[in-house]
Design a protein around this motif. Sequence first.
Motif, PDB file in Angstrom:
ATOM      1  N   UNK A   7      46.176  31.899  44.809  1.00  0.00           N
ATOM      2  CA  UNK A   7      45.264  31.738  45.932  1.00  0.00           C
ATOM      3  C   UNK A   7      44.152  32.763  45.919  1.00  0.00           C
ATOM      4  N   UNK A   8      44.493  34.006  45.580  1.00  0.00           N
ATOM      5  CA  UNK A   8      43.483  35.061  45.535  1.00  0.00           C
ATOM      6  C   UNK A   8      42.439  34.821  44.468  1.00  0.00           C
ATOM      7  N   UNK A   9      42.887  34.438  43.272  1.00  0.00           N
ATOM      8  CA  UNK A   9      41.938  34.172  42.185  1.00  0.00           C
ATOM      9  C   UNK A   9      41.092  32.948  42.505  1.00  0.00           C
ATOM     10  N   UNK A  10      41.740  31.892  42.978  1.00  0.00           N
ATOM     11  CA  UNK A  10      41.001  30.674  43.310  1.00  0.00           C
ATOM     12  C   UNK A  10      39.993  30.879  44.426  1.00  0.00           C
ATOM     13  N   UNK A  11      40.395  31.616  45.451  1.00  0.00           N
ATOM     14  CA  UNK A  11      39.481  31.866  46.567  1.00  0.00           C
ATOM     15  C   UNK A  11      38.323  32.766  46.147  1.00  0.00           C
ATOM     16  N   UNK A  12      38.610  33.759  45.332  1.00  0.00           N
ATOM     17  CA  UNK A  12      37.544  34.657  44.875  1.00  0.00           C
ATOM     18  C   UNK A  12      36.505  33.901  44.061  1.00  0.00           C
ATOM     19  N   UNK A  13      36.952  33.132  43.084  1.00  0.00           N
ATOM     20  CA  UNK A  13      36.007  32.379  42.258  1.00  0.00           C
ATOM     21  C   UNK A  13      35.324  31.282  43.057  1.00  0.00           C
ATOM     22  N   UNK A  14      36.091  30.614  43.907  1.00  0.00           N
ATOM     23  CA  UNK A  14      35.498  29.554  44.729  1.00  0.00           C
ATOM     24  C   UNK A  14      34.452  30.079  45.678  1.00  0.00           C
ATOM     25  N   UNK A  15      34.705  31.238  46.266  1.00  0.00           N
ATOM     26  CA  UNK A  15      33.718  31.800  47.191  1.00  0.00           C
ATOM     27  C   UNK A  15      32.460  32.244  46.458  1.00  0.00           C
ATOM     28  N   UNK A  16      32.613  32.725  45.241  1.00  0.00           N
ATOM     29  CA  UNK A  16      31.429  33.107  44.462  1.00  0.00           C
ATOM     30  C   UNK A  16      30.561  31.880  44.200  1.00  0.00           C
ATOM     31  N   UNK A  17      31.199  30.787  43.798  1.00  0.00           N
ATOM     32  CA  UNK A  17      30.444  29.545  43.565  1.00  0.00           C
ATOM     33  C   UNK A  17      29.821  29.031  44.868  1.00  0.00           C
ATOM     34  N   UNK A  18      30.574  29.134  45.953  1.00  0.00           N
ATOM     35  CA  UNK A  18      30.075  28.693  47.253  1.00  0.00           C
ATOM     36  C   UNK A  18      28.871  29.528  47.685  1.00  0.00           C
ATOM     37  N   UNK A  19      28.964  30.835  47.485  1.00  0.00           N
ATOM     38  CA  UNK A  19      27.848  31.708  47.848  1.00  0.00           C
ATOM     39  C   UNK A  19      26.615  31.386  47.000  1.00  0.00           C
ATOM     40  N   UNK A  20      26.802  31.137  45.710  1.00  0.00           N
ATOM     41  CA  UNK A  20      25.671  30.835  44.831  1.00  0.00           C
ATOM     42  C   UNK A  20      24.979  29.539  45.249  1.00  0.00           C
ATOM     43  N   UNK A  21      25.759  28.602  45.763  1.00  0.00           N
ATOM     44  CA  UNK A  21      25.203  27.299  46.113  1.00  0.00           C
ATOM     45  C   UNK A  21      24.506  27.320  47.474  1.00  0.00           C
ATOM     46  N   UNK A  28      22.100  39.328  50.200  1.00  0.00           N
ATOM     47  CA  UNK A  28      23.265  40.054  49.671  1.00  0.00           C
ATOM     48  C   UNK A  28      23.549  39.718  48.201  1.00  0.00           C
ATOM     49  N   UNK A  29      22.610  40.055  47.310  1.00  0.00           N
ATOM     50  CA  UNK A  29      22.761  39.650  45.910  1.00  0.00           C
ATOM     51  C   UNK A  29      23.945  40.301  45.197  1.00  0.00           C
ATOM     52  N   UNK A  30      24.244  41.554  45.498  1.00  0.00           N
ATOM     53  CA  UNK A  30      25.371  42.199  44.811  1.00  0.00           C
ATOM     54  C   UNK A  30      26.623  42.257  45.679  1.00  0.00           C
ATOM     55  N   UNK A  31      26.456  42.284  46.977  1.00  0.00           N
ATOM     56  CA  UNK A  31      27.606  42.406  47.866  1.00  0.00           C
ATOM     57  C   UNK A  31      28.428  41.128  47.938  1.00  0.00           C
ATOM     58  N   UNK A  32      27.882  40.009  47.514  1.00  0.00           N
ATOM     59  CA  UNK A  32      28.639  38.760  47.584  1.00  0.00           C
ATOM     60  C   UNK A  32      29.861  38.796  46.675  1.00  0.00           C
ATOM     61  N   UNK A  33      29.825  39.597  45.618  1.00  0.00           N
ATOM     62  CA  UNK A  33      31.002  39.737  44.748  1.00  0.00           C
ATOM     63  C   UNK A  33      32.115  40.444  45.494  1.00  0.00           C
ATOM     64  N   UNK A  34      31.771  41.490  46.224  1.00  0.00           N
ATOM     65  CA  UNK A  34      32.776  42.213  46.997  1.00  0.00           C
ATOM     66  C   UNK A  34      33.306  41.353  48.138  1.00  0.00           C
ATOM     67  N   UNK A  35      32.438  40.578  48.743  1.00  0.00           N
ATOM     68  CA  UNK A  35      32.848  39.690  49.829  1.00  0.00           C
ATOM     69  C   UNK A  35      33.805  38.609  49.324  1.00  0.00           C
ATOM     70  N   UNK A  36      33.537  38.081  48.141  1.00  0.00           N
ATOM     71  CA  UNK A  36      34.449  37.112  47.529  1.00  0.00           C
ATOM     72  C   UNK A  36      35.815  37.730  47.243  1.00  0.00           C
ATOM     73  N   UNK A  37      35.826  38.971  46.775  1.00  0.00           N
ATOM     74  CA  UNK A  37      37.089  39.668  46.553  1.00  0.00           C
ATOM     75  C   UNK A  37      37.837  39.917  47.842  1.00  0.00           C
ATOM     76  N   UNK A  38      37.104  40.208  48.908  1.00  0.00           N
ATOM     77  CA  UNK A  38      37.733  40.398  50.216  1.00  0.00           C
ATOM     78  C   UNK A  38      38.410  39.114  50.683  1.00  0.00           C
ATOM     79  N   UNK A  39      37.699  37.993  50.544  1.00  0.00           N
ATOM     80  CA  UNK A  39      38.289  36.711  50.948  1.00  0.00           C
ATOM     81  C   UNK A  39      39.513  36.372  50.097  1.00  0.00           C
ATOM     82  N   UNK A  40      39.459  36.716  48.820  1.00  0.00           N
ATOM     83  CA  UNK A  40      40.618  36.494  47.955  1.00  0.00           C
ATOM     84  C   UNK A  40      41.798  37.359  48.352  1.00  0.00           C
TER      85      UNK A  40
END
Length: 137
Positions: A7-21, A28-40
């Motif tokens: 769930x953590x890996x899927x949510x992290x990668x999914x949120x990154x794709x969601x943020x990009x779209x 938040x060009x660089x902070x979105x990676x940290x935010x995706x990790x937080x959601x994961x």
Amino acid sequence: MTAFVTGGIGTSWGSICLFQYFIPRSFIPTQRWFLGGFFGGLWSFVLDPGTARATGLYTVRMSVDSLWKVGQKRGWWKGIKGGDLWVLVAAMALLGGIYERDPHAVRTGWVRRGLGVMRGQGCSDKSAVTAVDEKDE
């Protein structure tokens, strides 16, 4: 544990794709990676209480280590010679202070005995000794 990892890996990668779209690149060009990790990391609430603490502490330790390495690579801070030893010293001091204040806070008996040996108290469980003393009174 499996639900946490997948769930953590899927949510992290999914949120990154969601943020990009959905979010513009300039927002938040660089902070979105940290935010995706937080959601994961929110998947830790799915774990049973028995393993949640250990998994959470391990995850936090690895996150801080990753943040430290990223900070060194990007020049946010400089490394300290023998820094890993200083982290160990600080962690042992914190654990020793917690053990001194309340021996029951350290839950595992073999860890309490190990702390007793390092403190020069011999191979005894200070928590078990205080529990016997409290029963006598």
